[in-house]
Scaffold this active site. Structure first.
Site, mmCIF file in Angstrom:
data_model
loop_
_atom_site.group_PDB
_atom_site.id
_atom_site.type_symbol
_atom_site.label_atom_id
_atom_site.label_comp_id
_atom_site.label_asym_id
_atom_site.label_seq_id
_atom_site.Cartn_x
_atom_site.Cartn_y
_atom_site.Cartn_z
ATOM 1 C CB CYS A 116 -17.445 -80.100 -32.286
ATOM 2 S SG CYS A 116 -17.075 -78.836 -31.059
ATOM 3 C CG HIS A 256 -15.899 -78.485 -35.922
ATOM 4 N ND1 HIS A 256 -16.843 -77.554 -35.576
ATOM 5 C CD2 HIS A 256 -15.162 -78.726 -34.805
ATOM 6 C CE1 HIS A 256 -16.674 -77.237 -34.301
ATOM 7 N NE2 HIS A 256 -15.669 -77.930 -33.808
ATOM 8 C CG ASN A 286 -15.448 -74.734 -31.810
ATOM 9 O OD1 ASN A 286 -16.580 -74.939 -32.274
ATOM 10 N ND2 ASN A 286 -14.725 -75.682 -31.258
HETATM 11 O O1 UT7 Z 1 -14.145 -78.404 -31.108
HETATM 12 C C1 UT7 Z 1 -14.006 -79.255 -30.030
HETATM 13 C C2 UT7 Z 1 -12.732 -79.955 -30.059
HETATM 14 N N1 UT7 Z 1 -11.680 -79.115 -29.535
HETATM 15 C C3 UT7 Z 1 -10.572 -78.921 -30.240
HETATM 16 O O2 UT7 Z 1 -10.440 -79.385 -31.346
HETATM 17 C C4 UT7 Z 1 -9.448 -78.183 -29.549
HETATM 18 C C5 UT7 Z 1 -8.135 -78.889 -29.744
HETATM 19 N N2 UT7 Z 1 -7.027 -78.250 -29.052
HETATM 20 C C6 UT7 Z 1 -6.490 -77.081 -29.498
HETATM 21 O O3 UT7 Z 1 -6.975 -76.482 -30.447
HETATM 22 C C7 UT7 Z 1 -5.242 -76.560 -28.813
HETATM 23 O O4 UT7 Z 1 -4.716 -77.573 -28.001
HETATM 24 C C8 UT7 Z 1 -5.473 -75.271 -27.974
HETATM 25 C C9 UT7 Z 1 -5.776 -74.122 -28.894
HETATM 26 C C10 UT7 Z 1 -6.602 -75.489 -26.985
HETATM 27 C C11 UT7 Z 1 -4.189 -74.942 -27.204
HETATM 28 O O5 UT7 Z 1 -3.084 -74.825 -28.096
HETATM 29 P P1 UT7 Z 1 -1.724 -75.635 -27.832
HETATM 30 O O6 UT7 Z 1 -0.831 -75.286 -28.950
HETATM 31 O O7 UT7 Z 1 -2.086 -77.082 -27.651
HETATM 32 O O8 UT7 Z 1 -1.207 -74.982 -26.528
HETATM 33 P P2 UT7 Z 1 -0.839 -75.690 -25.140
HETATM 34 O O9 UT7 Z 1 -2.058 -76.046 -24.393
HETATM 35 O O10 UT7 Z 1 0.183 -76.751 -25.396
HETATM 36 O O11 UT7 Z 1 -0.113 -74.502 -24.379
HETATM 37 C C12 UT7 Z 1 1.139 -73.978 -24.843
HETATM 38 C C13 UT7 Z 1 1.514 -72.803 -23.976
HETATM 39 C C14 UT7 Z 1 1.402 -73.067 -22.486
HETATM 40 O O12 UT7 Z 1 2.432 -72.367 -21.826
HETATM 41 P P3 UT7 Z 1 3.762 -73.099 -21.364
HETATM 42 O O13 UT7 Z 1 3.300 -74.189 -20.445
HETATM 43 O O14 UT7 Z 1 4.378 -73.646 -22.632
HETATM 44 O O15 UT7 Z 1 4.535 -72.012 -20.721
HETATM 45 C C15 UT7 Z 1 0.083 -72.443 -22.115
HETATM 46 O O16 UT7 Z 1 0.015 -72.044 -20.786
HETATM 47 O O17 UT7 Z 1 0.627 -71.710 -24.248
HETATM 48 C C16 UT7 Z 1 0.066 -71.233 -23.031
HETATM 49 N N3 UT7 Z 1 -1.268 -70.739 -23.318
HETATM 50 C C17 UT7 Z 1 -1.498 -69.479 -23.731
HETATM 51 N N4 UT7 Z 1 -0.669 -68.435 -23.937
HETATM 52 C C18 UT7 Z 1 -1.204 -67.286 -24.370
HETATM 53 C C19 UT7 Z 1 -2.449 -71.391 -23.267
HETATM 54 N N5 UT7 Z 1 -3.434 -70.573 -23.627
HETATM 55 C C20 UT7 Z 1 -2.870 -69.387 -23.927
HETATM 56 C C21 UT7 Z 1 -3.385 -68.153 -24.368
HETATM 57 N N6 UT7 Z 1 -2.529 -67.147 -24.576
HETATM 58 N N7 UT7 Z 1 -4.707 -67.973 -24.615
#
Ligand code: UT7
Length: 329
Positions: A116, A256, A286
């Site tokens: 990225c 970004h 993204n």
């Molecule tokens: O550009 C390259 C660099 N990449 C980035 O900058 C990405 C950085 N990371 C992020 O933007 C975030 O970490 C994500 C958007 C990927 C994920 O968001 P998060 O707030 O960190 O969510 P999480 O992974 O902590 O998941 C929270 C909950 C989980 O459920 P439980 O375990 O709390 O029950 C996940 O299973 O959200 C759940 N979850 C979803 N729920 C509904 C994960 N994906 C989804 C989804 N829809 N699409």
């Protein structure tokens, strides 16, 4: 003697027609519009459809549009560099394919992969050729068909990414405008958190790697988020302080577009208002190498000659950095 600087003198883009909405995604995996909007800030993303179509099929029209818009003949281009993590093929470089498709015959061309941060790393690489005095017209392409490496059964990844291509023309300038400064970083601590497991020389494609879905993006979202949110803000602040940029004299932050929460945290640390930040993640998601130029392209009419602009990115590697430039037209 006045130092030659590189200035952006034109920008264009190609965004594929098909729009994948949050509602459509909700039918593919267990997700919903509210979660995606709250956690990431994406409403829809464009996807390149069609058998056999790759990154160059978006990049070539972006370059053609740029040439037309800037009244430039393909033969005048000296160099074309393409930032991408989704090349058409492992080799030759996608830049070679784009040059072939667009009639760019008098240039050499190559790809840069910095995830990225690819676009900002490539922009500075290209600017050095201009600053040398030997190159007059350089095209920087930022293009990715992210849908080719996204697992559409993995809800933690599939809402994030979209496809797009952009093309920037860089030319020499002797005035105060153009690319002024940059600060770049890489830290291999990120390798384990964000990568593609198979398809490279360490683990070539096989039936087993396909069955294990190892050709898709592997991302530990929370770990990447933690680094991204602090490092992108750190580097944006660093470039501001180094160049005496204040919230008052900064025209635009062009971040970004990975997650709206990362963008907002960066703006907060810089002490700037939302009106000074280009954000279009809600429409495109993204698009990796294309996010920053997609913003510049959409905001082109609002940019003014002499505007102080900071570009900032964070991505796989980890890689991150910021560029300070003065808009040149
Ligand atoms: O550009 C390259 C660099 N990449 C980035 O900058 C990405 C950085 N990371 C992020 O933007 C975030 O970490 C994500 C958007 C990927 C994920 O968001 P998060 O707030 O960190 O969510 P999480 O992974 O902590 O998941 C929270 C909950 C989980 O459920 P439980 O375990 O709390 O029950 C996940 O299973 O959200 C759940 N979850 C979803 N729920 C509904 C994960 N994906 C989804 C989804 N829809 N699409």
């Amino acid at each position: 003697m006045t130092k030659i600087k590189a200035a952006i003198t034109g920008i264009d883009a190609y965004v594929p027609e098909y729009i994948l909405t949050n509602d459509e995604l909700s039918q593919m995996v267990d997700t919903n519009d509210e979660w995606i909007m709250t956690r990431i800030g994406i409403k829809e993303r464009h996807i390149l459809k069609g058998e056999g179509k790759g990154t160059s099929d978006m990049a070539a029209p972006a370059v053609e549009r740029l040439l037309k818009k800037t009244n430039t003949k393909p033969e005048e281009i000296d160099l074309l560099i393409c930032a991408t993590v989704t090349p058409d093929m492992q080799f030759p470089a996608t830049a070679n394919i784009i040059s072939e498709k667009t009639g760019i015959k008098n240039a050499f061309s190559f790809d840069i992969n910095a995830a990225c941060s690819g676009l900002i790393f490539t922009l500075i690489t290209a600017s050095k050729y201009i600053e040398s005095g030997a190159y007059k017209k350089v095209i920087v392409v930022g293009a990715d068909k992210m849908s080719s490496i996204v697992d559409y059964t993995d809800r933690s990844v599939c809402p994030i990414f979209g496809d797009a291509a952009t093309a920037i023309l860089l030319e020499p300038t002797l005035d105060d405008n153009g690319i002024i400064d940059h600060t770049f970083y890489t830290d291999g601590v990120g390798i384990k958190h964000l990568h593609q497991k198979a398809g490279g020389s360490a683990k070539p494609a096989s039936h087993e790697t396909i069955d294990a879905k190892e050709h898709y993006i592997y991302q530990e979202g929370q770990a990447v988020f933690k680094f991204a949110v602090s490092k992108m803000a750190d580097v944006a602040l660093e470039i501001m302080e180094k160049n005496n940029i204040t919230p008052e004299n900064l025209a635009w932050l062009v971040p970004h577009q990975a997650n709206n929460r990362i963008i907002e945290a960066t703006a907060r640390r810089m002490g700037i208002s939302k009106d000074q930040v280009m954000i279009n993640i809600q429409k495109y998601g993204n698009t990796t190498s294309a996010t920053i130029p997609l913003c510049l392209w959409e905001w082109e009419d609002q940019l003014k000659k002499g505007d102080n602009v900071v570009l900032a990115a964070f991505g796989g590697g980890f890689t991150w950095g910021a560029i300070y430039l003065k808009w040149a037209y």
